[in-house]
Scaffold this active site. Structure first.
Site, PDB file in Angstrom:
ATOM      1  N   ASN A 132       0.277  -5.685  -3.177  1.00  0.00           N
ATOM      2  CA  ASN A 132      -0.915  -6.058  -3.868  1.00  0.00           C
ATOM      3  C   ASN A 132      -1.688  -4.940  -4.258  1.00  0.00           C
ATOM      4  OD1 ASN A 132      -3.609  -7.431  -3.811  1.00  0.00           O
ATOM      5  ND2 ASN A 132      -2.244  -9.067  -4.576  1.00  0.00           N
ATOM      6  N   GLU A 156      11.267 -12.339   2.864  1.00  0.00           N
ATOM      7  CA  GLU A 156      12.340 -11.839   3.913  1.00  0.00           C
ATOM      8  C   GLU A 156      11.661 -11.297   5.242  1.00  0.00           C
ATOM      9  OE1 GLU A 156      14.810  -9.008   2.174  1.00  0.00           O
ATOM     10  OE2 GLU A 156      15.168 -10.132   0.324  1.00  0.00           O
ATOM     11  N   ASN A 189      -5.120  -8.905   0.880  1.00  0.00           N
ATOM     12  CA  ASN A 189      -5.187  -8.695  -0.527  1.00  0.00           C
ATOM     13  C   ASN A 189      -5.935  -7.225  -0.892  1.00  0.00           C
ATOM     14  OD1 ASN A 189      -6.106  -8.902  -3.153  1.00  0.00           O
ATOM     15  ND2 ASN A 189      -5.413 -11.078  -3.056  1.00  0.00           N
ATOM     16  N   ASP A 245     -11.135  -9.999  -3.115  1.00  0.00           N
ATOM     17  CA  ASP A 245      -9.832  -9.498  -3.719  1.00  0.00           C
ATOM     18  C   ASP A 245     -10.097  -7.940  -3.922  1.00  0.00           C
ATOM     19  OD1 ASP A 245      -7.713  -8.796  -5.596  1.00  0.00           O
ATOM     20  OD2 ASP A 245      -7.875 -10.803  -6.392  1.00  0.00           O
TER      21      ASP A 245
END
Length: 337
Positions: A132, A156, A189, A245
């Site tokens: 990200n 995963e 994030n 963010d």
């Protein structure tokens, strides 16, 4: 050939305000955050979803519409890398572009000759979730967040007990990858390392879960690039609105964090007042000032311009700018280059 895209610009006058009821204090050093009378200005209405990164010759790069977009110094817009599937972008100390690719589930780098090098795409044989955002310390070590938004069936990465992991990772100069945060945060994030390598700030933004974290954390970093145990410190909690963010630092070490939401998004985000914008914190974690951005969602920011005193803000695909009182901190270029 680059794809030409028409530019539609509008200007919105939103005065900078202080959230007096939110624990904001004056900057102890007395240095203003923004220029007197500065207002956020809309520069474009599309193509700026995430990851702004400034280049003194190219202009501003952003992740938008599935591509890496370029806004030149004179405001011309083109597609710089088509189909990049990118999010966070950052120029390293050699002027190479490091790219988080949530679509490709990897972190890569554009070299000085234009070729692409894959830096990391698996950990312990498992593919990453959605790389990200990215930050780099003084030793050139790359840290990136790896949350998972949306459908979680493709995850995963698991820990030793089989629990799914949304972590933070470090890529060392020899190419080895280490996990530095496993379950200390809910969904990492944005993130950034301070210039002295003392702290790692991590945005914890689980915005599609009722009661999910919407917090900004600070961790102490050790010499080897690992997080110091028991150093996790809460800087700010956004409560019932959208969490933090992307973030950047200015030359005084103040932290500029994109966060918040202007509309309710029940049942996940149920705040009553508009909260989207840039939150500015002192190096000690005091909330100094807030610049509202009237467009959802406010996703990231980056310093740019000839004097590095223009803060570019991405919000819901739109691009904004606001003038700051001091330059931003960037890895490249530096004054001696």
């Amino acid at each position: 050939m680059p794809i030409r895209i028409s530019l539609q610009c509008t200007v919105a006058a939103f005065m900078i305000v202080l959230l007096n009821g939110a624990g904001i204090v004056a900057d102890d050093a007395g240095t203003p955050v923004f220029d007197p009378g500065a207002e956020p200005q809309m520069l474009q209405t599309t193509g700026a979803g995430e990851g702004p990164a400034w280049h003194p010759e190219l202009g501003l790069l952003t992740s938008g519409d599935g591509h890496i977009m370029r806004r030149s110094i004179d405001g011309e817009r083109t597609v710089w890398i088509e189909g990049a599937g990118s999010n966070g972008l950052l120029f390293d100390r050699q002027g190479r572009l490091v790219i988080c690719e949530p679509v490709g589930r990897r972190v890569s780098r554009i070299e000085s000759d234009g070729t692409r090098t894959v830096l990391a795409e698996t950990f312990e044989g498992m593919r990453f979730n959605q790389p990200n955002d990215v930050t780099i310390d003084s030793k050139g070590r790359i840290y990136f967040s790896d949350p998972k938004y949306g459908d979680r069936q493709t995850m995963e990465l698991v820990d030793a007990e089989g629990h799914k992991v949304e972590g933070v990772y470090r890529i060392d100069s020899d190419g080895s990858v280490s996990r530095v945060i496993t379950h200390e945060v809910d969904r990492p994030n944005g993130l950034i390392v301070t210039p002295d390598d003392r702290y790692l700030f991590v945005a914890d933004n689980n915005n599609n879960t009722i009661g999910g974290a919407r917090k900004l954390w600070r961790f102490e970093l050790q010499e080897d690039g690992t997080v110091k145990p028991d150093s996790q410190t809460l800087i700010h909690d956004w409560g019932a609105t959208r969490g933090p963010d992307g973030m950047k630092l200015d030359s005084l070490g103040r932290l500029y964090v994109a966060a918040g939401l202007n509309r309710q998004n029940p049942p996940y985000e149920t705040q009553h007042k508009p909260t989207a914008g840039i939150y500015v914190f002192s190096p000690e974690g005091k909330l100094l000032e807030f610049a509202p951005i009237p467009r959802d969602e406010c996703t990231n920011c980056a310093f740019g311009g000839d004097d590095l005193r223009t803060l570019y803000v991405t919000a819901g695909g739109t691009l904004w700018s606001i003038r700051t009182a001091v330059p931003g901190y960037v890895l490249w270029p530096t004054d001696d280059e």
